[in-house]
Design a protein around this motif. Structure first.
Motif, PDB file in Angstrom:
ATOM      1  N   UNK A 144      51.012   5.681  48.788  1.00 20.16           N
ATOM      2  CA  UNK A 144      51.244   4.850  49.969  1.00 20.16           C
ATOM      3  C   UNK A 144      50.830   5.621  51.212  1.00 20.16           C
ATOM      4  N   UNK A 145      50.275   4.892  52.176  1.00 23.27           N
ATOM      5  CA  UNK A 145      49.847   5.517  53.423  1.00 23.27           C
ATOM      6  C   UNK A 145      50.993   5.491  54.416  1.00 23.27           C
ATOM      7  N   UNK A 146      51.409   6.676  54.865  1.00 26.07           N
ATOM      8  CA  UNK A 146      52.524   6.825  55.803  1.00 26.07           C
ATOM      9  C   UNK A 146      52.104   7.824  56.878  1.00 26.07           C
ATOM     10  N   UNK A 147      52.068   7.430  58.161  1.00 26.75           N
ATOM     11  CA  UNK A 147      51.684   8.372  59.222  1.00 26.75           C
ATOM     12  C   UNK A 147      52.544   9.630  59.190  1.00 26.75           C
ATOM     13  N   UNK A 148      51.937  10.749  59.561  1.00 32.11           N
ATOM     14  CA  UNK A 148      52.637  12.036  59.525  1.00 32.11           C
ATOM     15  C   UNK A 148      52.570  12.705  60.889  1.00 32.11           C
ATOM     16  N   UNK A 149      53.709  13.201  61.339  1.00 32.68           N
ATOM     17  CA  UNK A 149      53.761  13.962  62.585  1.00 32.68           C
ATOM     18  C   UNK A 149      53.467  15.428  62.260  1.00 32.68           C
ATOM     19  N   UNK A 150      52.451  15.966  62.905  1.00 33.27           N
ATOM     20  CA  UNK A 150      52.013  17.337  62.632  1.00 33.27           C
ATOM     21  C   UNK A 150      52.252  18.187  63.869  1.00 33.27           C
ATOM     22  N   UNK A 151      52.902  19.331  63.673  1.00 37.03           N
ATOM     23  CA  UNK A 151      53.200  20.249  64.774  1.00 37.03           C
ATOM     24  C   UNK A 151      52.510  21.583  64.530  1.00 37.03           C
ATOM     25  N   UNK A 152      51.853  22.085  65.559  1.00 35.51           N
ATOM     26  CA  UNK A 152      51.150  23.365  65.491  1.00 35.51           C
ATOM     27  C   UNK A 152      51.631  24.235  66.641  1.00 35.51           C
ATOM     28  N   UNK A 153      51.921  25.493  66.353  1.00 29.23           N
ATOM     29  CA  UNK A 153      52.313  26.445  67.389  1.00 29.23           C
ATOM     30  C   UNK A 153      51.244  27.519  67.499  1.00 29.23           C
ATOM     31  N   UNK A 154      50.781  27.764  68.717  1.00 34.16           N
ATOM     32  CA  UNK A 154      49.747  28.780  68.937  1.00 34.16           C
ATOM     33  C   UNK A 154      49.867  29.313  70.351  1.00 34.16           C
ATOM     34  N   UNK A 155      49.793  30.627  70.482  1.00 37.14           N
ATOM     35  CA  UNK A 155      49.835  31.245  71.805  1.00 37.14           C
ATOM     36  C   UNK A 155      51.093  30.915  72.576  1.00 37.14           C
ATOM     37  N   UNK A 156      52.214  30.746  71.872  1.00 37.53           N
ATOM     38  CA  UNK A 156      53.471  30.431  72.538  1.00 37.53           C
ATOM     39  C   UNK A 156      53.612  28.979  72.934  1.00 37.53           C
ATOM     40  N   UNK A 170      47.506  40.054  72.568  1.00 37.26           N
ATOM     41  CA  UNK A 170      48.234  40.730  73.643  1.00 37.26           C
ATOM     42  C   UNK A 170      47.751  40.300  75.020  1.00 37.26           C
ATOM     43  N   UNK A 171      46.895  39.265  75.052  1.00 38.29           N
ATOM     44  CA  UNK A 171      46.356  38.699  76.298  1.00 38.29           C
ATOM     45  C   UNK A 171      45.554  39.715  77.102  1.00 38.29           C
ATOM     46  N   UNK A 172      45.009  40.727  76.428  1.00 38.00           N
ATOM     47  CA  UNK A 172      44.233  41.748  77.141  1.00 38.00           C
ATOM     48  C   UNK A 172      42.828  41.273  77.476  1.00 38.00           C
ATOM     49  N   UNK A 173      42.329  40.263  76.762  1.00 35.31           N
ATOM     50  CA  UNK A 173      41.010  39.721  77.085  1.00 35.31           C
ATOM     51  C   UNK A 173      40.859  38.313  76.517  1.00 35.31           C
ATOM     52  N   UNK A 174      39.917  37.584  77.093  1.00 29.80           N
ATOM     53  CA  UNK A 174      39.576  36.256  76.605  1.00 29.80           C
ATOM     54  C   UNK A 174      38.071  36.152  76.433  1.00 29.80           C
ATOM     55  N   UNK A 175      37.636  35.211  75.586  1.00 30.64           N
ATOM     56  CA  UNK A 175      36.207  35.058  75.301  1.00 30.64           C
ATOM     57  C   UNK A 175      35.823  33.585  75.390  1.00 30.64           C
ATOM     58  N   UNK A 187      42.501  26.359  79.540  1.00 35.16           N
ATOM     59  CA  UNK A 187      42.785  26.596  78.119  1.00 35.16           C
ATOM     60  C   UNK A 187      43.074  28.071  77.857  1.00 35.16           C
ATOM     61  N   UNK A 188      42.617  28.951  78.756  1.00 38.22           N
ATOM     62  CA  UNK A 188      43.001  30.361  78.684  1.00 38.22           C
ATOM     63  C   UNK A 188      44.435  30.512  79.185  1.00 38.22           C
ATOM     64  N   UNK A 189      45.140  31.494  78.649  1.00 37.46           N
ATOM     65  CA  UNK A 189      46.436  31.835  79.225  1.00 37.46           C
ATOM     66  C   UNK A 189      46.204  32.445  80.607  1.00 37.46           C
ATOM     67  N   UNK A 190      47.034  32.081  81.567  1.00 40.19           N
ATOM     68  CA  UNK A 190      46.837  32.530  82.946  1.00 40.19           C
ATOM     69  C   UNK A 190      46.924  34.026  83.141  1.00 40.19           C
ATOM     70  N   UNK A 191      47.519  34.738  82.181  1.00 36.77           N
ATOM     71  CA  UNK A 191      47.715  36.180  82.347  1.00 36.77           C
ATOM     72  C   UNK A 191      46.530  37.013  81.862  1.00 36.77           C
ATOM     73  N   UNK A 192      45.521  36.386  81.275  1.00 33.53           N
ATOM     74  CA  UNK A 192      44.384  37.149  80.743  1.00 33.53           C
ATOM     75  C   UNK A 192      43.616  37.797  81.897  1.00 33.53           C
TER      76      UNK A 192
END
Length: 581
Positions: free
Chosen positions: A252-264, A465-470, A513-518
């Motif tokens: 049976x098709x039942x919608x699913x709630x999906x939660x993802x945690x990343x970068x706090x 560790x938020x020391x750099x972004x790319x 989309x970058x963390x402000x502290x980078x």
């Protein structure tokens, strides 16, 4: 019995996997085409073909094909050909005339091909390599004889369709995945475990990356389009097969709630194309697996389902078909070295990791291959099928590259080997973008987001560790990437936008989309390989902006990712290796 026949053919048709059709009554009608005593066959001869097919499009030829006894019809007469534009299509195939389309009395060549694949996958029709023709099987004949008045499926038809689904390995694979601890899985979660992972023909959109992309999209219309239209080939197969199983009452098709945690941060979205197994589905799965008092159902396997894409797909199909043949002929099981030796006797030289991945892939398509004390045993019963051996088999350079990388990976899942295929496939650039971001975020410990779209880079990542972004830009080109001046200018613009962060210059503010502290940034191009004067253009961006940058071939990135995943290098080491000062 798995038999081998020699053939002069260099390529074979694509069978075993279906993406589009889901109407069970139409499937029954397609099978009935091959039964000379069926009402559908008579309707085609007396009405549909004369009415829908002009003489210039082959009316007489198609009627002659339907008059053969026993009915055995060649593929071109069944499927017909395409027209450009499609809106100007005319009916020129028997199966086109057998199924009513949307808004017209026939379907096109592509859906006709898919209905034929479906009938073949379910064991209702048999294919003959010698003349590219099809005829009905005893199972197909039993299905057509069960037809009763009315358009609804009768109980016996549903029983026969269910039995056919249980003999189709990918359907059993999906039932098996859903039966594990009452799993509630989206099409992406199923697709990730369906087929031969690590190659272009069995790709799955990375769900965590999609969820983060959805969370950053405000338009409900765009969100819905992303949820329904963004998928890999295995995701499409999963969705289609699950729809068949739903109509048969097994899922049976039942919608699913999906939660993802990343970068706090936590992201939550609902995926509508998600599935649960039913009580009847559990019963039927147990029957397919031969549990309790049931005998295990013989699986319908064909040579073509063992690989779907690639310049060397016949090589891949042959290699996997021979592995299946070796296993089917062994009662005590075989070790990896023994299987590799047997392949070598057939002129197919492979390393142990490639053989191991193929065995995992056989499980991935729904076959039962077990391992005990290093010996692999096929516990499934396989219906007879043919290995049509071409005059010559040759591995492609991409497969060779994947074999070399595969042998060096110690920690990275081999599904990421598909990035080598995707890096050279411009038609799947979005999937390439998302898989690259997934590689960084899910395997290497970075936080990040897939962006894409106009006036945005493909994605951004940040060190833990938020020391750099790319800033990441991916380029999928069949002959390598030379970094044209216009795209070098585009990257320079992204670098400057990130430095100034002025919404008046770019209102979409992708840099958020970058963390402000980078505190520091770099830019990175990823492609299959690089050509021409790309190095000079990267150096120009560096000198112009003062921001370090680099280009990484996909093979090099995969090896770096394995080093990161295993802990042999840190994210700081990665920065120093890729962006040396």
């Amino acid at each position: 019995m798995i038999s081998v026949i020699a053939t002069q053919a260099a390529k074979f048709r694509t069978f075993g996997w279906v993406q589009d059709p889901s109407n069970l009554r139409s499937l029954c009608d397609v099978v009935a085409v091959f039964d000379e005593d069926s009402e559908k066959h008579r309707e085609l001869v007396l009405s549909s073909i004369p009415r829908l097919v002009s003489e210039e499009d082959g009316r007489s030829r198609l009627l002659e094909a339907l008059s053969t006894r026993p009915v055995r019809i060649r593929y071109p007469d069944l499927v017909g050909t395409a027209f450009t534009p499609r809106s100007a299509s005319r009916c020129n195939g028997i199966l086109q005339a057998a199924v009513r389309g949307q808004g017209r009395d026939f379907i096109g060549d592509w859906p006709a091909d898919n209905f034929l694949r479906w009938a073949h996958a379910f064991g209702f029709v048999r294919y003959h390599y010698e003349d590219d023709s099809f005829e009905i099987t005893p199972a197909g004949l039993e299905l057509t004889k069960a037809r009763q008045d009315g358009s609804a499926l009768c109980e016996r038809e549903r029983e026969l369709l269910t039995e056919a689904a249980l003999a189709y390995p990918p359907a059993v694979r999906i039932l098996d995945l859903l039966a594990r601890d009452g799993a509630h899985l989206t099409k992406f979660e199923i697709g990730q475990k369906l087929g031969f992972v690590g190659e272009n023909g069995f790709t799955s959109l990375p769900q965590p990356v999609l969820i983060r992309s959805l969370a950053g999209t405000e338009s409900p219309k765009e969100k819905n389009k992303m949820k329904t239209d963004w998928d890999g080939s295995s995701d499409k197969y999963a969705r289609m097969i699950a729809s068949w199983l739903t109509k048969l009452g097994l899922v049976e098709q039942v919608p699913k709630q999906v939660t993802v945690t990343a970068g706090g941060r936590t992201y939550t979205e609902t995926i509508g194309q998600a599935y649960l197994i039913t009580a009847r589905g559990i019963t039927m799965r147990n029957r397919a697996l031969g549990k309790s008092r049931h005998r295990r159902i013989a699986k319908n396997v064909c040579f073509e389902m063992l690989a779907t894409k690639g310049a060397d797909r016949e090589y891949l199909r042959a290699r996997r078909a021979f592995l299946l043949k070796f296993l089917s002929e062994s009662r005590s099981g075989l070790t990896i070295p023994e299987l590799a030796e047997k392949l070598a006797e057939k002129g197919l030289s492979e390393n142990a990791e490639t053989v191991r991945d193929d065995l995992a892939g056989l499980c991935g398509i729904g076959l039962a291959v077990s391992e005990k004390n290093g010996r692999y045993l096929l516990t499934d019963k396989i219906a007879d099928f043919v290995i049509p051996l071409p005059a010559s088999l040759q591995k492609s350079s991409l497969s060779g590259m994947k074999d070399q990388i595969r042998a060096r990976l110690t920690a990275l899942p081999h599904e990421y080997l598909s990035l080598i295929d995707l890096a050279y496939d411009s038609e799947q650039n979005r999937l390439f973008e998302m898989k690259i971001i997934e590689l960084f975020t899910e395997e290497c410990g970075f936080s990040g987001r897939h962006l894409g779209g106009s006036n945005k880079p493909d994605g951004v990542i940040s060190a833990a560790d938020l020391s750099y972004g790319v800033i990441v830009d991916t380029k999928a080109y069949s002959k390598g990437y030379g970094l044209p001046l216009s795209q070098a200018d585009e990257m320079e613009r992204y670098v400057r936008e990130n430095l100034t962060r002025d919404s008046r210059i770019n209102p979409n503010e992708w840099w958020l989309a970058f963390d402000g502290a980078v505190p520091r940034f770099a830019f990175l191009f990823v492609s299959g390989h690089f050509t021409g004067t790309y190095g000079q253009r990267i150096e120009r961006i560096i000198r112009s902006t003062g921001v370090p940058g680099a280009a990484l071939a996909i093979s090099k990135l995969l090896l770096y990712a394995d080093e990161l995943k295993s802990g042999r290098i840190s994210q700081q080491d990665f920065y120093r290796l890729v962006f040396p000062s």
